[in-house]
Design a protein around this motif. Sequence first.
Motif, PDB file in Angstrom:
ATOM      1  N   ALA A 199       0.832  -1.206   0.000  1.00 19.78           N
ATOM      2  CA  ALA A 199       0.000   0.000   0.000  1.00 19.78           C
ATOM      3  C   ALA A 199       0.866   1.256   0.000  1.00 19.78           C
ATOM      4  O   ALA A 199       0.603   2.210  -0.742  1.00 19.78           O
ATOM      5  CB  ALA A 199      -0.925  -0.008   1.219  1.00 19.78           C
ATOM      6  N   MET A 200       1.907   1.259   0.811  1.00 24.75           N
ATOM      7  CA  MET A 200       2.790   2.421   0.893  1.00 24.75           C
ATOM      8  C   MET A 200       3.522   2.649  -0.427  1.00 24.75           C
ATOM      9  O   MET A 200       3.674   3.794  -0.878  1.00 24.75           O
ATOM     10  CB  MET A 200       3.788   2.232   2.031  1.00 24.75           C
ATOM     11  CG  MET A 200       3.138   2.221   3.407  1.00 24.75           C
ATOM     12  SD  MET A 200       4.261   1.724   4.730  1.00 24.75           S
ATOM     13  CE  MET A 200       5.375   3.128   4.749  1.00 24.75           C
ATOM     14  N   LEU A 201       3.961   1.565  -1.066  1.00 26.89           N
ATOM     15  CA  LEU A 201       4.665   1.692  -2.345  1.00 26.89           C
ATOM     16  C   LEU A 201       3.722   2.178  -3.440  1.00 26.89           C
ATOM     17  O   LEU A 201       4.107   2.998  -4.284  1.00 26.89           O
ATOM     18  CB  LEU A 201       5.302   0.353  -2.724  1.00 26.89           C
ATOM     19  CG  LEU A 201       6.545  -0.021  -1.909  1.00 26.89           C
ATOM     20  CD1 LEU A 201       6.888  -1.494  -2.107  1.00 26.89           C
ATOM     21  CD2 LEU A 201       7.726   0.856  -2.296  1.00 26.89           C
ATOM     22  N   ALA A 202       2.486   1.682  -3.429  1.00 30.05           N
ATOM     23  CA  ALA A 202       1.503   2.157  -4.409  1.00 30.05           C
ATOM     24  C   ALA A 202       1.191   3.633  -4.165  1.00 30.05           C
ATOM     25  O   ALA A 202       1.018   4.409  -5.111  1.00 30.05           O
ATOM     26  CB  ALA A 202       0.230   1.317  -4.316  1.00 30.05           C
ATOM     27  N   TYR A 260      -4.408  -1.077   1.195  1.00 31.79           N
ATOM     28  CA  TYR A 260      -4.707  -0.595   2.551  1.00 31.79           C
ATOM     29  C   TYR A 260      -5.894  -1.356   3.130  1.00 31.79           C
ATOM     30  O   TYR A 260      -5.881  -1.765   4.300  1.00 31.79           O
ATOM     31  CB  TYR A 260      -5.018   0.901   2.532  1.00 31.79           C
ATOM     32  CG  TYR A 260      -3.814   1.801   2.545  1.00 31.79           C
ATOM     33  CD1 TYR A 260      -2.841   1.693   3.539  1.00 31.79           C
ATOM     34  CD2 TYR A 260      -3.645   2.798   1.577  1.00 31.79           C
ATOM     35  CE1 TYR A 260      -1.739   2.534   3.563  1.00 31.79           C
ATOM     36  CE2 TYR A 260      -2.538   3.649   1.592  1.00 31.79           C
ATOM     37  CZ  TYR A 260      -1.592   3.501   2.583  1.00 31.79           C
ATOM     38  OH  TYR A 260      -0.496   4.349   2.612  1.00 31.79           O
ATOM     39  N   GLU A 261      -6.917  -1.522   2.327  1.00 29.77           N
ATOM     40  CA  GLU A 261      -8.117  -2.227   2.799  1.00 29.77           C
ATOM     41  C   GLU A 261      -7.794  -3.672   3.154  1.00 29.77           C
ATOM     42  O   GLU A 261      -8.250  -4.190   4.182  1.00 29.77           O
ATOM     43  CB  GLU A 261      -9.207  -2.170   1.730  1.00 29.77           C
ATOM     44  CG  GLU A 261     -10.525  -2.804   2.175  1.00 29.77           C
ATOM     45  CD  GLU A 261     -11.629  -2.630   1.145  1.00 29.77           C
ATOM     46  OE1 GLU A 261     -12.793  -2.930   1.487  1.00 29.77           O
ATOM     47  OE2 GLU A 261     -11.333  -2.204   0.009  1.00 29.77           O
ATOM     48  N   TRP A 295      -3.524   5.212   5.704  1.00 27.02           N
ATOM     49  CA  TRP A 295      -4.523   5.311   4.630  1.00 27.02           C
ATOM     50  C   TRP A 295      -5.217   6.676   4.683  1.00 27.02           C
ATOM     51  O   TRP A 295      -5.427   7.331   3.662  1.00 27.02           O
ATOM     52  CB  TRP A 295      -5.527   4.182   4.784  1.00 27.02           C
ATOM     53  CG  TRP A 295      -6.438   3.966   3.616  1.00 27.02           C
ATOM     54  CD1 TRP A 295      -6.423   4.611   2.412  1.00 27.02           C
ATOM     55  CD2 TRP A 295      -7.504   3.012   3.531  1.00 27.02           C
ATOM     56  NE1 TRP A 295      -7.411   4.123   1.584  1.00 27.02           N
ATOM     57  CE2 TRP A 295      -8.085   3.145   2.253  1.00 27.02           C
ATOM     58  CE3 TRP A 295      -8.013   2.061   4.413  1.00 27.02           C
ATOM     59  CZ2 TRP A 295      -9.161   2.359   1.839  1.00 27.02           C
ATOM     60  CZ3 TRP A 295      -9.074   1.279   4.006  1.00 27.02           C
ATOM     61  CH2 TRP A 295      -9.646   1.428   2.723  1.00 27.02           C
ATOM     62  N   GLY A 296      -5.547   7.097   5.904  1.00 26.30           N
ATOM     63  CA  GLY A 296      -6.175   8.404   6.056  1.00 26.30           C
ATOM     64  C   GLY A 296      -5.264   9.528   5.589  1.00 26.30           C
ATOM     65  O   GLY A 296      -5.719  10.478   4.931  1.00 26.30           O
TER      66      GLY A 296
END
Length: 282
Positions: free
Chosen positions: A142-145, A158-159, A175-176
Amino acid sequence: MRLSPFRWLLLGLACPLLAACLVQSEQPDQAAQAIGAANLESIMLTSADPEDAISYFSRQTTENPNDIGARRGLAQSLTRAGRAAEGVVIWRQVLAHPEVSDEDRVGFAEALIRAGEWNEARSVLDQVPPTYETYERYRLEAMLADYAQDWGRADAFYETAAGMTTRPASVLNNWGYSKLTRGDHAEAERLFTEAIAYDPSVFTAKNNLVLARAAQGEFTLPLVNMTQVERAQLLYTMALAAIRQDRIDLGRGLLAEAIDTHPQYFEAAVATQRALDSGVRN
């Protein structure tokens, strides 16, 4: 206590090879020692002060240079202590070990991200097969995306990560913040609120929540548990947000409230107040 000849005879009948019996009798102690060592390593990696953990695993790697577990513990401890660049060096040694695992590659990728080496982190994580599905892997995906501004993949990862842990406050906060940087302030507010519900101690999520609300023109404190110091710091965050929106009078009032609320001398807020009075804005 001395054994009678009769008891020695019984021992001999029960176990003709006395040496073998002695070896067997030592095994529980060895197992207990192994369990104790594993527990100590776990404590060092989770509960101990990171610098103490670094000292412990540094000794272990010196005494057992071929022990991948000790080297892995040192790499994780360095990363946890905020010394990611040093952690990367040790992680490279771990990855060169013949017993390296996919979990190690994920740990290496996290250290690279913390060190700002995003492209190499992407390359390392690509080496992990898609069948390796863990919370840590999806959190990093998620962080890389996010870094690549691939918002659809970021939201999906993230989900997924949030659904794979019973303690999702950290990933919900990330995510927020991603939503906040994209300008989706209402969704960011929802995610920060959810993060705080899972873990009321995460001050970063509270601060981000104030930012998300201020971006929507809301300059009152959210209804979350907070200490007096946190209350003062959040008022200060709101004051800065108001000043950046050219709502100077509102910012002045919030600064004054922050200074009055803080149980000690609030140096940052006082400095900002003075700068504002002299015509300089942060």
